[in-house]
Design a protein around this motif. Structure first.
Motif, short mmCIF file in Angstrom:
data_model
loop_
_atom_site.label_atom_id
_atom_site.label_comp_id
_atom_site.label_asym_id
_atom_site.label_seq_id
_atom_site.Cartn_x
_atom_site.Cartn_y
_atom_site.Cartn_z
N VAL B 80 0.76 -0.67 -2.85
CA VAL B 80 -0.16 -0.31 -3.94
C VAL B 80 -0.65 -1.57 -4.66
N CYS B 81 0.28 -2.49 -4.95
CA CYS B 81 -0.10 -3.69 -5.71
C CYS B 81 -1.01 -4.61 -4.91
N LEU B 82 -0.74 -4.72 -3.61
CA LEU B 82 -1.41 -5.78 -2.83
C LEU B 82 -2.54 -5.27 -1.94
N GLY B 83 -2.55 -3.99 -1.67
CA GLY B 83 -3.61 -3.47 -0.80
C GLY B 83 -3.23 -3.67 0.65
N PHE B 84 -3.83 -2.89 1.53
CA PHE B 84 -3.30 -2.93 2.88
C PHE B 84 -3.72 -4.13 3.72
N ASN B 85 -4.79 -4.78 3.35
CA ASN B 85 -5.13 -5.99 4.12
C ASN B 85 -4.11 -7.08 3.90
N THR B 86 -3.70 -7.24 2.63
CA THR B 86 -2.70 -8.26 2.33
C THR B 86 -1.37 -7.91 3.00
#
Lengths: 157, 290
Positions: B80-86
């Protein structure tokens, strides 16, 4: 025999007879080795850059020739090292051909010699310049300082 | 361009899947992230099914670069915090660390040296990306990390041919990667690009790794090729994981121009690389025991 690594921006001394001080992976960095044959104290400093001007209040004096070399020499004396009976050698200081922006190696060599001259000291032998990677070692027991270019033979300085 | 009939190149490329398999978890995450509508929970579930990988991704999520004030404790929170690309890039980063923690005898690189060089180049690439306000600094970090992955393959599959490369290099007047091209018909950048293509990584990653020694041949506007090119040179100059080629590298004027780098920027960058190398916990967490 114990190899004691002197990494980027570090300095180390030893008077243990089974120690060999080694600075691996010298590119444009310059390692200065000092050895006092009377007290058998040896040391290496692994300098990265010539001048501390870029980091005015540096917590890392050993990174730079102008702040690291005086400190190194001071510690050498504190350990009982004697300038009158010492040998000083340099290894490293490689440069990227044809690009002055990356000519940090020769600037390092010049800056170190300038600092040494302030103590009336000079370099006994050196293996510097070109574009080769090098390793410098000081064998405390034998008092032998060697420089080695990767993939080729080593030479006694 | 490598000749498509180059027998050695084709032999090596055909072996990549066997030689450098991508863990199933990561393949799954790469596939899931291709669809921007994939629910975050699916990504988190995929990652959690591989405990070792999940723990590594959590460690990376808590590195100072992301600057969270509180510790990220669960994978769901990290996603949730970083997003799925990261998250995808972190999983790839964790896997790359283990691939790169190896010795390369043909390049005179011991185990620690290969890892240090790749890691240092990743840090330096990300520093350049951040300096340029590049939108995806983490991807540039991954490019820096993987730039020499082709050497790992060549070390295993072209040992004999490499003796000729070294002989050619030792005759002088040639950079090491040019000696590779002259003798083998391709260089380690092209093999690294083939690895990244097999891993289904982005076209930007594939191209940047391919051209990290000759970024002027990359697509105009591909700034990451210039970043990784210069990061690699600066880290090599500093002697971090320096190998048989020494620091004899061609600096691309186009790269200096594209990133508008001055002499003082290079010095500052060297300082920052040393700061990060001293402070980053990654080396401690991800190096295999020697």
């Amino acid at each position: 025999m114990a190899n004691v690594r002197v990494k980027l921006a570090e300095m180390k001394f030893s008077n243990k007879l089974d120690d060999v001080l080694v600075a691996h992976g010298l590119g444009s960095c310059v390692a200065l080795a000092i050895y006092d044959s009377t007290t058998r104290i040896g040391g290496i400093i692994h300098v990265v850059m010539p001048s501390s001007d870029i980091q005015s209040q540096s917590d890392h004096p050993v990174r730079f020739a102008d702040t690291g070399i005086p400190l190194f020499l001071k510690y050498f004396m504190q350990q009982g090292g004697n300038f009158a009976s010492c040998k000083i050698c340099l290894s490293g200081g490689a440069s990227v051909a044809a690009n002055s922006m990356f000519d940090i190696g020769s600037q390092n060599v010049t800056a170190i010699k300038k600092e040494l001259s302030k103590f009336n000291l000079s370099v006994s032998a050196e293996d510097t310049g070109g574009s080769n990677g090098r390793t410098l070692s000081v064998d405390i027991k034998e008092g032998i300082i060697k420089s080695k270019i990767f993939g080729s033979s080593e030479k006694v300085l | 361009m490598v000749d498509e009939n180059n027998v050695l190149y084709n032999k090596i490329v055909n072996k990549i899947t066997e030689l450098m398999p991508l863990p199933e978890t990561i393949q799954k995450i790469i596939n899931l992230t291709k669809n921007p509508d994939t629910p975050l929970k699916k990504i988190a579930d995929a990652l959690q099914s591989d405990e070792a990988m999940a723990s590594k991704v959590l460690k990376l999520s808590n590195s100072s670069f992301y600057g969270f004030s509180k510790q990220v404790k669960t994978i769901s929170h990290a996603v949730v915090c970083l997003g799925f690309n990261t998250i995808k890039q972190m999983a790839l980063t964790a896997h790359s660390f283990s691939v790169l923690d190896t010795s390369l005898d043909t390049y005179y690189l011991d185990k620690g040296a290969m890892f240090q060089h790749s890691f240092g180049t990743a840090l330096a690439s990300r520093l350049l990306a951040t300096k340029m306000f590049y939108p995806n600094a983490e991807e540039v970090y991954l490019m820096g990390l993987l730039h020499d992955v082709g050497k790992v393959v060549l070390n295993q599959y072209a040992e004999d041919e490499f003796k000729e490369v070294i002989n050619r290099y030792n005759k002088g007047d040639i950079a090491f990667h040019d000696a590779e091209r002259e003798i083998l018909g391709f260089d380690h950048g092209e093999i690294g690009a083939a690895v990244c293509a097999k891993w289904n990584l982005s076209d930007d990653i594939v191209e940047t790794i391919k051209y990290h020694h000759r970024p002027e041949e990359a697509t105009a506007g591909n700034l990451s090729a210039h970043m990784v090119h210069l990061a690699n040179i600066i880290v090599t100059i500093m002697g971090i994981g320096i190998s048989v080629g020494g620091i004899d590298q061609k600096v691309s004027e186009k790269s200096l121009e594209a990133l508008n780098l001055k002499e003082e920027d290079i010095s500052m960058l060297m300082m920052s690389i040393m700061d990060e190398l001293e402070n980053d916990e990654t080396l401690k967490d991800f190096r295999n025991k020697e």
